[in-house]
Design a protein around this motif. Sequence first.
Motif, PDB file in Angstrom:
ATOM      1  N   SER A  27       0.825  -1.222   0.000  1.00 22.84           N
ATOM      2  CA  SER A  27       0.000   0.000   0.000  1.00 22.84           C
ATOM      3  C   SER A  27       0.853   1.262   0.000  1.00 22.84           C
ATOM      4  N   ASP A  65      -9.118  -2.834   5.880  1.00 23.85           N
ATOM      5  CA  ASP A  65      -9.829  -1.782   5.142  1.00 23.85           C
ATOM      6  C   ASP A  65      -8.832  -0.788   4.545  1.00 23.85           C
ATOM      7  N   GLU A  68      -6.906  -2.091   1.676  1.00 29.63           N
ATOM      8  CA  GLU A  68      -7.771  -2.520   0.573  1.00 29.63           C
ATOM      9  C   GLU A  68      -7.561  -3.996   0.242  1.00 29.63           C
ATOM     10  N   THR A  70      -8.295  -7.879  -0.433  1.00 25.69           N
ATOM     11  CA  THR A  70      -9.359  -8.566  -1.171  1.00 25.69           C
ATOM     12  C   THR A  70     -10.222  -9.363  -0.197  1.00 25.69           C
TER      13      THR A  70
END
Length: 287
Positions: A27, A65, A68, A70
């Motif tokens: 991320s 969260d 992100e 899956t």
Amino acid sequence: MSEKRQHLPTVRLRRLAAELRRLRAASGLTREDVSSKKGINEATLYRIEKARTRPQKRTLIALLDLYEATEEQRSDLLAVQSGSTDQGWLRPYHSELPEEYTAYIGFEAEARTVRNYESLFIPGLAQTESYAHAVIKGVWAAATSKEVEQRVQARMERQALLTKDQPLQLWAIVDEAAIRRTVGGPTVMREQVRHLLQLTESPHITFQVIPFDKGAHAGMPGSFVHMDFPDPADPELVYLDTPAGDLFLESEAEIRRYKSMFEHLQAGALAPNDSADLLAMVVATRD
């Protein structure tokens, strides 16, 4: 069981920590970023990512969260989190053993393969009770009789991994010094080398010796253990038992370095059949 013991790392907790580190890196976030966005203390996040504490479910969901994740990743990691404190391998007396050693016992109990190099000792999984008693008492001079017996008992219990239905795969390499040094006296050492010779007949055990005439070799800096686990998602582990304390290494670079070192030791050691012949010769000279 003390609070400290409840937070010993487990294979599942290490998997969770490794995956959270990977997701954060993917991320492009630092721990400081995560802390400012989600209000999670940086020290807490550090402990979660080092498998030193189990994240609360709401904390894990917040991280997933933010990263992100899956649906598949989310489902898998929540399942890991719910069972990451399982320590069924602990025995009542283990609470009196050093924390790092009980963690090691747990990792070993769940491992698929253990690759162990020893420069001076017979590997613990291959020790007889008499040899184990002599070597623990000799190395740990300040230990009480109770402490020695606890260590010996733990070592003998660990060996059940070699005889279970799906036995641990053990590849052990030792310097010739380990089979030549007379630990506990001639009778104890003769019994020990005979036991090693018997173990070499097991299909899930590979034993090699690096002879004295090999000269300098990759294992001379010290002993180590490399473990992998049945589930490829569980990160590999290297364990070092040093005078300064026990160390668990798990970075990819460290794992690669010790795997390469073990491969060099395999290449430099006598072949398994030749190693068994050397053990038989040592037994004959001690009879």
